[in-house]
Design a protein around this motif. Structure first.
Motif, PDB file in Angstrom:
ATOM      1  N   HIS B  47       0.863  -1.187   0.000  1.00 22.80           N
ATOM      2  CA  HIS B  47       0.000   0.000   0.000  1.00 22.80           C
ATOM      3  C   HIS B  47       0.893   1.228   0.000  1.00 22.80           C
ATOM      4  O   HIS B  47       2.056   1.154   0.400  1.00 22.80           O
ATOM      5  N   LYS B  57      -3.953   1.087  -3.006  1.00 21.14           N
ATOM      6  CA  LYS B  57      -3.416  -0.260  -3.008  1.00 21.14           C
ATOM      7  C   LYS B  57      -2.226  -0.379  -3.939  1.00 21.14           C
ATOM      8  O   LYS B  57      -2.133   0.306  -4.958  1.00 21.14           O
ATOM      9  N   SER B  61      -1.958  -6.187  -2.015  1.00 19.00           N
ATOM     10  CA  SER B  61      -2.659  -5.562  -0.902  1.00 19.00           C
ATOM     11  C   SER B  61      -3.627  -6.490  -0.159  1.00 19.00           C
ATOM     12  O   SER B  61      -4.061  -6.160   0.952  1.00 19.00           O
TER      13      SER B  61
END
Lengths: 110, 116
Positions: B47, B57, B61
């Motif tokens: 992230h 993201k 993620s």
């Protein structure tokens, strides 16, 4: 994100120059070429970056091909402390994210 | 590295427990990132944040969440840790988006997380 291609590993002797190649044939006009290195058990550290012209700093030199589809990181005199994984990364675009490849593992022999 | 610290440096946790890793910076940089590093994969972006309460993201993620309530802190949370999340986690900071900046990214020293 444009990708880069580097050899998996290279070897050098101490105090010799080292030329680490990187191919980036899909580079866009706004992408900067960045180099990072990661010493054992440490986070990556910034080495050098450039856009079109060759660049020099206290750590290394960066030679960029005229068509920008390849570049070479030059360590003028390798030392044992230069043994690391070297990453060539294209940085730019909207997100400015650094996307790492697998890099080149440089071994330096005394 | 000066200006960026990660905590804890090492952690062992059990499968199914929540875990939070902290990244703290004193550089007032706008961008902060979380990466994980596994053998054979290099560093992969989990992230990133481009400002307080602004996150997005990365490549890997799933199973992770982040929060950034202050400029200086970026937290990575594993809601329910799994063995596949055993890894070394690196935080990084960068200046306001300027690809031609001379600063590059600065990385922390990493957090080694083991999920048993």
């Amino acid at each position: 994100d444009a990708k880069t291609t580097q050899p998996n590993s290279m070897e050098s002797n101490e105090e010799e120059p080292v030329h680490l190649p990187c191919n980036h044939s899909t580079i866009s006009g706004t992408d900067y070429i960045h180099w990072y290195r990661q010493l054992p058990s440490q986070g990556p550290e910034y080495v050098i970056h450039g856009l079109t012209s060759n660049v020099n700093n206290r750590m290394a030199s960066l030679a960029i091909a005229e068509d920008r589809k390849s570049s070479t990181l030059i360590l003028h005199r390798a030392t044992l402390r230069d043994a690391a994984v070297y990453y060539c990364i294209l940085r730019g675009g909207i997100s400015d994210k650094l996307i790492f490849g697998t890099g080149t593992r440089l071994q330096v022999f005394p | 590295d000066a200006g960026i610290t990660q905590s804890p440096r090492h952690k062992v946790t059990e499968t199914g427990t929540p875990v939070t890793l902290r990244c703290h910076q004193t550089e007032n940089h706008r961008y902060m990132y979380w990466y994980r590093q596994d053998p054979g994969h290099g560093l992969r972006l989990i992230h990133y944040s481009y400002g307080v309460k602004d996150t997005d993201k990365g490549e890997v993620s799933d199973g992770y969440s982040v929060s950034r309530s202050k400029t200086e802190d970026f937290l990575l949370t594993l809601e329910s840790a799994t063995s596949s999340q055993t890894s070394v986690y690196f935080c990084a900071i960068s200046e306001l988006k300027r690809a031609n900046s001379t600063y590059g990214y600065t990385f922390g020293s990493g957090t080694r997380l083991t999920v048993v």
